[in-house]
Design an enzyme around this catalytic site. Structure first.
Site, short mmCIF file in Angstrom:
data_model
loop_
_atom_site.label_atom_id
_atom_site.label_comp_id
_atom_site.label_asym_id
_atom_site.label_seq_id
_atom_site.Cartn_x
_atom_site.Cartn_y
_atom_site.Cartn_z
N GLU A 162 36.85 48.54 42.45
CA GLU A 162 36.12 47.29 42.30
C GLU A 162 35.47 47.19 40.92
O GLU A 162 35.42 46.11 40.33
CB GLU A 162 35.05 47.18 43.40
CG GLU A 162 35.61 47.08 44.81
CD GLU A 162 36.42 45.82 45.04
OE1 GLU A 162 36.22 44.83 44.30
OE2 GLU A 162 37.25 45.82 45.96
N HIS A 185 43.06 43.18 41.31
CA HIS A 185 43.56 44.05 42.39
C HIS A 185 45.09 43.98 42.47
O HIS A 185 45.75 44.99 42.73
CB HIS A 185 42.95 43.62 43.72
CG HIS A 185 41.48 43.91 43.84
ND1 HIS A 185 40.96 45.17 43.67
CD2 HIS A 185 40.43 43.09 44.10
CE1 HIS A 185 39.64 45.12 43.83
NE2 HIS A 185 39.30 43.87 44.08
N HIS A 195 38.81 38.53 39.23
CA HIS A 195 38.53 39.82 39.87
C HIS A 195 39.61 40.12 40.92
O HIS A 195 40.13 41.24 40.98
CB HIS A 195 37.15 39.77 40.53
CG HIS A 195 36.83 40.98 41.36
ND1 HIS A 195 36.08 42.03 40.88
CD2 HIS A 195 37.16 41.30 42.64
CE1 HIS A 195 35.96 42.94 41.83
NE2 HIS A 195 36.61 42.53 42.91
N GLU A 196 39.95 39.12 41.74
CA GLU A 196 40.97 39.34 42.77
C GLU A 196 42.35 39.56 42.16
O GLU A 196 43.15 40.34 42.69
CB GLU A 196 40.99 38.16 43.75
CG GLU A 196 39.69 37.94 44.51
CD GLU A 196 39.23 39.19 45.24
OE1 GLU A 196 40.09 39.97 45.71
OE2 GLU A 196 38.01 39.40 45.35
#
Length: 416
Positions: A357, A281, A277-278
């Site tokens: 997100e 970004h 997930h990070e």
């Protein structure tokens, strides 16, 4: 002046009562019937005690948030109305003729007063986090962070305010344009130095100790075409039981950071999902989009602030004790308007952040292909932070930069 004070306090009291009733009585936070019994239903993965505590803590936390924002506005307004801002300026000018030192003196007086007046709400936030076992931080450690906050913000504000009022004095009509142009490199500079200068003031950062896990994370990074050599962990267990991971910095200073609480409380597959997930970004350049959006909003905010300040000073300058826009005594008015604009635009900013997100969640599940680990990650995040799965609408609107846990889990369950 008495009328202004009376109406200000009355409106704030009405506002506080509205949110007290809204959060503690009116808002419906129950799970929609179609999701009861699913993995998104907190009754399926939280105990009855955890359910009760999460509702209580979320209500208190959200109430303190909605109290604190307009409380700052009240402080700025009363500082102006009672002539304290003009008095601070007078003290600074009587002390020295050097404008930079005058700025430092004035700003110290204003910052110290604001810090003292907001301390009860800050302490209340710490007290309830401690009472509900979210915070593990001692009072002395918490005060240390508060003092660091004060001096870091004070140092940054001295530079900003000195440059801002120098521009106001030199370019009365176009100061806001030049201020915006200077804010661009300043914003990028702060974003660049934050992970290597500011963040280490609060916590210790070091490369991930679990090298086997680091190898797996770096393998994920390789699949995502991210040139990463290290994953960092930060010692947060001395301060909190909550879980977190994040991406910070830009360019060569970008860092993927894991809290040690995340390492202690989650399994390997869940950690890999969070890391994916990070990484999303970074891949999707969300940090750059965030900096770009902030720069655009700064231009709009400075333009509106300049227009409103001139009109307010022309009409009510006498009882605000402000003679000219470029006098230091107008700073509380500037901060008040900036805070109002920031609060007004926060729903749109939060909506944009929730979109990013959600995109990162999609990227992570595609990269890891482990739906069970993803669902259990969000369930554990709920348990560790005592957050609401389905928060009230106004809370989501003004507070949630991420989709709600309900939305995130339902998306994963439906994802194919």
């Amino acid at each position: 002046m008495k009328k202004v004070v009376r109406w200000t306090l009355l409106l704030y009291a009405v506002y506080a009562l509205f949110f007290a009733f809204y959060l503690f009585s009116w808002a419906d936070v129950s799970i929609p019937s179609e999701y009861k019994g699913t993995s998104a239903d907190p009754a399926m993965f939280l105990t009855k005690r955890e359910l009760l505590l999460s509702e209580q803590f979320s209500q208190i936390k959200n109430f303190l948030f909605f109290l604190s924002i307009p409380y700052e506005w009240v402080i700025y307004l009363l500082v102006l109305v009672f002539g304290l801002s003009a008095k601070f300026q007078q003290w600074a000018e009587q002390t020295t003729k050097w404008r930079f030192v005058q700025t430092s003196i004035y700003l110290f007086c204003l910052s110290l007063l604001a810090t003292v007046l907001t301390f009860p709400l800050s302490y209340a936030g710490y007290y309830f986090s401690k009472a509900y076992h979210i915070s593990t931080q001692t009072f002395s450690s918490w005060m240390r962070d508060e003092i660091i906050d004060f001096w870091v913000n004070y140092a940054i504000m001295i530079v900003i305010v000195y440059v801002l009022y120098t521009l106001m004095r030199k370019y009365e009509k176009r100061w806001w344009v030049y201020a915006w142009l200077l804010s661009i490199p300043f914003t990028i500079f702060l974003t660049f130095i934050q992970p290597i200068v500011i963040d280490p003031l609060y916590n210790d950062f070091y490369p991930l100790k679990n090298k086997q896990l680091e190898d797996k994370i770096l393998e994920l990074a390789k699949e995502a075409n991210i040139p990463a050599n290290h994953v960092f962990e930060v010692d947060m267990s001395e301060k909190t039981n909550a879980l977190n991971a994040y991406v910070t910095g830009i360019g060569g200073n970008s860092r993927i950071v894991l809290w040690d609480t995340t390492l202690q409380q989650l399994g390997e597959d869940e950690i890999l999902f969070i890391m994916a997930h990070e990484m999303a970004h970074y891949v999707m350049k969300h940090i750059y989009w965030g900096v770009g959006g902030y720069i655009v909003l700064t231009l709009i905010g400075l333009y509106i602030t300049n227009h409103w300040m001139k009109r307010i000073i022309a009409r009510w300058g006498d009882w605000l004790h402000i003679r000219k826009l470029n006098e230091m005594s107008s700073l509380p008015l500037f901060l008040l308007l900036i805070s109002l604009l920031s609060f007004a635009v926060s729903p749109a900013m939060n909506a944009a952040s929730r979109y990013e997100e959600h995109a990162a969640d999609r990227y992570a599940i595609e990269l890891t292909e482990n739906k069970e680990a993803a669902v259990s990650t969000f369930q554990e995040l709920t348990r560790s932070s005592l957050s609401q799965v389905h928060p009230p609408y106004l809370v989501k609107l003004f507070r949630y930069s991420h989709p709600t846990i309900l939305e995130r889990i339902i998306f994963l369950e439906r994802y194919e």
